[in-house]
Design an enzyme around this catalytic site. Structure first.
Site, PDB file in Angstrom:
ATOM      1  N   THR A 240       0.817  -1.247   0.037  1.00  0.00           N
ATOM      2  CA  THR A 240       0.095  -0.092  -0.165  1.00  0.00           C
ATOM      3  C   THR A 240       1.038   1.235   0.105  1.00  0.00           C
ATOM      4  OG1 THR A 240      -1.740  -1.193   0.998  1.00  0.00           O
ATOM      5  CG2 THR A 240      -1.727   1.244   1.427  1.00  0.00           C
TER       6      THR A 240
ATOM      7  N   HIS B 194       2.230   1.760  -3.474  1.00  0.00           N
ATOM      8  CA  HIS B 194       1.313   2.464  -4.218  1.00  0.00           C
ATOM      9  C   HIS B 194       1.176   4.140  -4.099  1.00  0.00           C
ATOM     10  CE1 HIS B 194      -0.343  -1.209  -6.212  1.00  0.00           C
ATOM     11  NE2 HIS B 194      -0.203  -1.703  -5.083  1.00  0.00           N
TER      12      HIS B 194
ATOM     13  N   GLU C 110       2.154  -0.252   9.605  1.00  0.00           N
ATOM     14  CA  GLU C 110       3.006  -1.456  10.343  1.00  0.00           C
ATOM     15  C   GLU C 110       3.822  -0.966  11.092  1.00  0.00           C
ATOM     16  OE1 GLU C 110       4.627  -3.801   7.412  1.00  0.00           O
ATOM     17  OE2 GLU C 110       2.674  -4.203   6.013  1.00  0.00           O
TER      18      GLU C 110
ATOM     19  N   ILE D 141       3.719 -11.720   2.417  1.00  0.00           N
ATOM     20  CA  ILE D 141       2.530 -12.213   3.096  1.00  0.00           C
ATOM     21  C   ILE D 141       2.536 -13.764   2.547  1.00  0.00           C
ATOM     22  CG2 ILE D 141       0.025 -12.088   3.484  1.00  0.00           C
ATOM     23  CD1 ILE D 141       0.159  -9.043   3.056  1.00  0.00           C
TER      24      ILE D 141
ATOM     25  N   ILE E 169     -10.642 -12.658   1.664  1.00  0.00           N
ATOM     26  CA  ILE E 169      -9.941 -12.258   2.763  1.00  0.00           C
ATOM     27  C   ILE E 169      -9.426 -10.912   2.848  1.00  0.00           C
ATOM     28  CG2 ILE E 169      -8.142 -12.630   4.554  1.00  0.00           C
ATOM     29  CD1 ILE E 169     -10.243 -14.978   4.372  1.00  0.00           C
TER      30      ILE E 169
END
Length: 342
Positions: free
Chosen positions: A40, A43, A64, A175, A286
């Site tokens: 993110t 981006h 984070e 991830i 999800i």
């Protein structure tokens, strides 16, 4: 305080002096120790079409993090100065049907830290106490900084029972790598992960997957045969957002197979719905983490010996943010950490 700011509606980030955040009665002020760089953030830095729609400048990025509590609002009773904490980056309304039923991860009015409000790429961040996770047992600071994406991996990987199952993971980004580690730790029989980056596939091998497959030159069907599977994979974890990955996953699932899809496609794409129906495949979307069941699961997994060290491949002082972001954007490594104490 110093902060990484999206100051202008154009590509780039700016390291600037900004006011320290103020807290209300139910808030917590946290001194940031380390942060993780997320897709993110990439981006927003590049200012792509999604960022232009989602972000209003100026904005402090970052969601984070790990830090230390320095101040609490007068109504906060279970968090104290000195606590080591991370934060749930999805702020929810608390009033909608799902919030009132305890399904806060399904809130329709979610606001993202570092997207819809100032975030954690700064020396201090403020959060509602309800979004603060206190680390009650010691956790490595680098790992604590990535509890947010680790939670995405745990939420995805534990969507379905894994013991004795054959698991296919498409996408060996950070991830996906963490999901592979969770699947192995949780008792999957075989864990196969796919990507086109040999560097990331090598990280997957260090984690201990059964097979790390480069789909640029080998098919998933070939991987099945290499593992001795006759009927396809029981569980699929789609982490890439790539249309071809989802189509290949569907084609290689056993009848009754179950897919958890975290990867976010950039546009609509066709899939073989006839195969999904006739093979009775379940697909579950999800997004984020279950609050706070996923956070509890993360802590328990780490206490039980889950090792995420191979996933963290880059560490930089926050003043070297340009190099850190270039590293994260390269697509060759795992998680990149910014140290806000240097």
């Amino acid at each position: 305080m110093k902060a990484l700011v999206k100051e202008k509606a154009e590509p780039g980030l700016w390291l600037m002096d900004v006011p320290e955040p103020e807290i209300g009665p139910g808030d917590v002020l946290i001194k940031v120790l380390r942060t993780g760089i997320c897709g993110t953030d990439l981006h927003i830095r590049s200012w792509d079409g999604w960022a232009q729609q989602a972000v209003r400048t100026p904005l402090v990025l970052g969601h984070e993090f790990v830090g230390e509590v320095v101040e609490t609002g007068r109504d906060v009773v279970d968090i104290k100065a000195g606590d080591r904490v991370s934060g749930e980056g999805h702020l929810v309304c608390g009033k909608c049907r799902n919030c009132q039923a305890g399904r806060r991860h399904l809130c329709r009015a979610t606001v993202g830290l570092g997207v819809g409000r100032d975030g954690a790429f700064a020396e201090y961040v403020a959060l509602p106490a309800a979004n603060v996770w206190v680390h009650r047992v010691p956790v490595d600071l680098d790992v604590a900084a990535i509890f947010d994406p680790f939670g995405n991996a745990v939420h995805t990987a534990l969507s379905f029972p894994l013991v004795g199952e054959d698991v296919l993971i498409t996408g060996a980004g950070p991830i996906g790598l963490m999901a592979a580690a969770v699947a192995r730790h949780a008792g999957a029989r075989n864990v196969m992960i796919t990507d086109v980056s040999e560097e990331r596939l090598e990280l997957a091998r260090k984690i201990g997957v059964s097979l790390a497959l480069n789909v640029a030159d080998t098919t998933i069907a070939d991987g099945q045969r290499a593992l001795g599977l006759r009927e396809g994979f029981d569980i699929g974890l789609e982490m890439s957002g790539r249309p071809e990955a989802m189509r290949d996953m569907i084609a290689n699932m056993t009848h009754g197979g179950r897919i958890a899809m975290l990867g976010l496609p950039s546009q609509e794409f066709p899939v073989d719905w006839a195969r999904i129906v006739t093979s009775m495949i379940t697909i579950k979307g999800i997004y984020g983490r279950e609050m706070f069941e996923t956070w509890y699961a993360m802590s328990v997994l780490l206490e039980g010996g889950l090792d995420l060290a191979p996933v963290i491949t880059g560490r930089y002082g926050y003043r070297d943010y340009e190099a850190a972001f270039a590293d994260a954007a390269s697509g060759r490594g795992g998680k990149v950490i910014l140290d806000w104490t240097l």
